[in-house]
Design a protein around this motif. Structure first.
Motif, mmCIF file in Angstrom:
data_model
loop_
_atom_site.group_PDB
_atom_site.id
_atom_site.type_symbol
_atom_site.label_atom_id
_atom_site.label_comp_id
_atom_site.label_asym_id
_atom_site.label_seq_id
_atom_site.Cartn_x
_atom_site.Cartn_y
_atom_site.Cartn_z
ATOM 1 N N SER A 87 1.582 9.113 6.437
ATOM 2 C CA SER A 87 2.513 7.993 6.252
ATOM 3 C C SER A 87 3.960 8.482 6.121
ATOM 4 C CB SER A 87 2.121 7.175 5.019
ATOM 5 O OG SER A 87 1.972 8.011 3.890
ATOM 6 N N SER A 147 -3.180 15.867 -0.726
ATOM 7 C CA SER A 147 -4.392 15.055 -0.661
ATOM 8 C C SER A 147 -5.581 15.794 -0.073
ATOM 9 C CB SER A 147 -4.124 13.794 0.144
ATOM 10 O OG SER A 147 -3.704 14.120 1.451
ATOM 11 N N ALA A 173 0.581 10.105 -5.029
ATOM 12 C CA ALA A 173 -0.658 9.347 -4.816
ATOM 13 C C ALA A 173 -1.837 9.922 -5.603
ATOM 14 C CB ALA A 173 -0.991 9.300 -3.322
ATOM 15 N N HIS A 174 -1.967 11.245 -5.587
ATOM 16 C CA HIS A 174 -3.166 11.842 -6.189
ATOM 17 C C HIS A 174 -2.931 12.424 -7.583
ATOM 18 C CE1 HIS A 174 -5.491 11.181 -2.585
ATOM 19 N NE2 HIS A 174 -4.366 11.442 -1.944
ATOM 20 N N GLU A 190 4.512 15.947 -1.467
ATOM 21 C CA GLU A 190 3.509 15.349 -2.351
ATOM 22 C C GLU A 190 3.485 16.185 -3.625
ATOM 23 O OE1 GLU A 190 -0.313 14.851 -0.348
ATOM 24 O OE2 GLU A 190 0.732 14.489 1.529
ATOM 25 N N HIS A 228 1.564 13.832 3.894
ATOM 26 C CA HIS A 228 0.677 12.766 4.365
ATOM 27 C C HIS A 228 1.211 12.092 5.636
ATOM 28 C CE1 HIS A 228 -1.372 8.744 4.059
ATOM 29 N NE2 HIS A 228 -2.372 9.551 3.724
ATOM 30 N N SER A 267 -4.128 2.555 -5.588
ATOM 31 C CA SER A 267 -5.405 2.492 -4.886
ATOM 32 C C SER A 267 -6.316 3.669 -5.203
ATOM 33 C CB SER A 267 -5.119 2.488 -3.377
ATOM 34 O OG SER A 267 -4.325 3.615 -3.024
ATOM 35 N N SER A 283 0.854 -1.194 0.000
ATOM 36 C CA SER A 283 0.000 0.000 0.000
ATOM 37 C C SER A 283 0.885 1.237 0.000
ATOM 38 C CB SER A 283 -0.904 0.024 1.237
ATOM 39 O OG SER A 283 -0.154 0.377 2.383
ATOM 40 N N GLY A 284 0.267 2.367 -0.283
ATOM 41 C CA GLY A 284 1.022 3.624 -0.256
ATOM 42 C C GLY A 284 1.498 3.937 1.149
ATOM 43 N N TRP A 285 0.639 3.676 2.107
ATOM 44 C CA TRP A 285 1.029 3.935 3.501
ATOM 45 C C TRP A 285 2.266 3.108 3.847
ATOM 46 C CZ3 TRP A 285 2.225 2.017 8.153
ATOM 47 C CH2 TRP A 285 2.154 2.895 9.241
ATOM 48 N N ASN A 312 5.518 4.476 2.059
ATOM 49 C CA ASN A 312 6.112 5.658 2.693
ATOM 50 C C ASN A 312 6.665 5.334 4.069
ATOM 51 O OD1 ASN A 312 5.670 7.487 0.621
ATOM 52 N ND2 ASN A 312 3.649 8.086 1.375
ATOM 53 N N MET A 317 6.797 7.894 -5.292
ATOM 54 C CA MET A 317 5.910 6.883 -4.723
ATOM 55 C C MET A 317 4.550 7.110 -5.370
ATOM 56 S SD MET A 317 3.456 5.533 -2.708
ATOM 57 C CE MET A 317 2.684 6.982 -2.020
HETATM 58 C C1 PLP Z 1 -0.572 11.536 -0.257
HETATM 59 C C2 PLP Z 1 -0.861 10.124 0.122
HETATM 60 N N1 PLP Z 1 0.154 9.262 0.237
HETATM 61 C C3 PLP Z 1 -0.051 7.990 0.571
HETATM 62 C C4 PLP Z 1 -1.311 7.505 0.808
HETATM 63 C C5 PLP Z 1 -1.504 6.072 1.206
HETATM 64 O O1 PLP Z 1 -1.837 5.317 0.091
HETATM 65 P P1 PLP Z 1 -2.660 3.941 0.245
HETATM 66 O O2 PLP Z 1 -4.082 4.343 0.399
HETATM 67 O O3 PLP Z 1 -2.365 3.217 -1.012
HETATM 68 O O4 PLP Z 1 -2.138 3.261 1.459
HETATM 69 C C6 PLP Z 1 -2.401 8.338 0.674
HETATM 70 C C7 PLP Z 1 -3.766 7.818 0.911
HETATM 71 O O5 PLP Z 1 -4.680 8.437 1.288
HETATM 72 C C8 PLP Z 1 -2.179 9.695 0.335
HETATM 73 O O6 PLP Z 1 -3.197 10.556 0.238
#
Ligand code: PLP
Length: 392
Positions: A142, A188, A215-216, A184, A140, A241, A107-109, A112, A237
């Motif tokens: 994370s 977000s 991510a966005h 970022e 974010h 998702s 996952s993104g979380w 990071n 990154m």
């Molecule tokens: C800027 C940013 N980075 C990372 C993430 C985490 O990504 P993931 O939802 O794939 O864990 C998010 C998710 O909301 C995000 O907004």
């Protein structure tokens, strides 16, 4: 009962009193529709910006790969979880991002939270000194978590204020250790963009590594939806998702970067590899995203329609220039009340409250998607103005 229950209750009561207690509220999904308590809603809160989570090709490939290869990868990547499918998808991601290599994460979380500490460890190992991490204040959770896990003190610059960043880079110029700028590309909760070329120039001037969370932006902005960091970031990154309509994330950059992470990123090493269905959805998303310029134009056009409607009625949409349009409300409880009133009219515009956003800046986070019609945007603006407008 657990021995901590009284403490849990006290902590939750604090949240309750502050109007920031979180809870889970399920929705039902049918193709192209979202329902809660039997009511059909217009969704302006999800991150499925291009509607790919409903796309037939993604559904088919996810199902096909699950049927052919099973439901799980069965092991972590370094044990025996790396399938030829992982390599094929990583190569496709690297081509999409115009990078030498890419590496998948769960996952993104997770990416990071584990890649930042892995990079910080490099500074300690190579120089004997901690990494100096320059972070945008609105990064974010994370990314902050990654810094906390690494035990580094972040040097935080004011949001998107590159003059402030340069002052801090100068201030730390003589401090020993490697340096890294973390941002970022599209924020977000604010929907504004970082100036990636200017950040690259600063990174070059002060010998810093540039880490960009896309991510966005991925799928939505940049040539063919490639994002905004192309050829400029040392590390990108991206999540699968959000606009990619699936799950998982990737790091894109040099081959050496990815090899380093395979050896040092705990969230990669000690976690089970992504399963075939998830890989199938990512693979199909990468096939369709480059050809979705029309949807991207529609999406950004909707935001351009929505912002002036709200601004002319006195609403603050911050510095949004993307598909994410925040509508600043202020107090947490009021944001919740407005979101509830909108939902009763069939509009799912979720309230975002502290600590996710700074105190006093609770907001509706409007996240548009390409499937919305002009009439939906007008209906949304009219409802926000009517339901939230009297106290602006
Ligand atoms: C800027 C940013 N980075 C990372 C993430 C985490 O990504 P993931 O939802 O794939 O864990 C998010 C998710 O909301 C995000 O907004």
């Amino acid at each position: 009962m657990t021995v901590f229950d009284a403490h849990f209750a006290a902590a939750l009561q604090k949240r309750e009193t502050a109007g920031t207690r979180r809870s889970l509220r399920p929705v039902t999904r049918e193709t192209g529709a979202i329902l809660r308590d039997g009511q059909r809603l217009i969704d302006v809160s999800s991150n499925d910006y291009l509607g790919l989570a409903d796309h037939p090709l993604l559904r088919e490939r996810a199902a096909d790969w699950a049927l052919r290869y099973g439901t799980g990868a069965r092991a972590s990547r370094l044990v025996c979880g790396t399938l030829d499918l992982h390599h094929a998808v990583e190569e496709k991601l690297a081509r999409f991002k115009h990078c030498d290599a890419a590496l998948l994460f769960a996952s993104g979380w997770q990416a990071n939270a584990s890649v930042v500490p892995a990079l910080c460890a490099l500074s300690v190992a190579q120089t004997g000194h901690p990494m100096i991490v320059f972070s945008d204040r609105l990064n974010h959770a994370s990314l902050h978590h990654g810094c906390a896990a690494a035990g580094v003190r972040q040097v935080r610059f004011r949001h998107n204020d590159l003059a402030h960043l340069e002052t801090l880079l100068k201030r730390e110029a003589a401090t020993p250790g490697l340096r890294m700028i973390v941002t970022e590309s599209v924020f977000s909760m604010d929907g504004d963009r970082a100036d990636i070329p200017a950040l690259r120039a600063l990174a070059d001037r002060y010998d810093a590594f540039l880490y960009v969370d896309e991510a966005h932006a991925t799928g939505v902005l940049g040539p063919h939806g490639q994002g905004l960091s192309g050829g400029l970031a040392d590390l990108t990154m991206g999540t699968c998702s959000k606009a990619l309509g699936g799950m998982g994330a990737y790091i894109a950059g040099s081959r050496l970067l990815c090899d380093y992470l395979i050896n040092h990123a705990s969230g990669f090493i000690y976690s089970t590899a992504l399963p075939p269905a998830v890989l199938g959805a990512i693979d199909a998303a990468l096939d369709v995203i480059p050809g979705m310029d029309t949807e991207r134009t529609t999406l950004l056009g909707q935001a351009e329609t929505l912002r002036p409607l709200l601004n002319n009625a006195g609403f603050d949409t911050a510095e949004s220039t993307t598909q994410i349009v925040p509508v600043l409300i202020g107090e947490a409880q009021r944001a919740l009340d407005v979101a509830t009133a909108l939902e009763s009219e069939g509009l799912l515009a979720v309230a975002i409250r502290p600590p996710t956003v700074p105190a006093g800046t609770a907001r509706l986070r409007i996240a548009l998607h390409a499937g919305l019609q002009d009439a939906d945007i007008k209906r949304l603006a009219e409802a926000i103005i009517r339901l939230a407008g009297n106290e602006q």
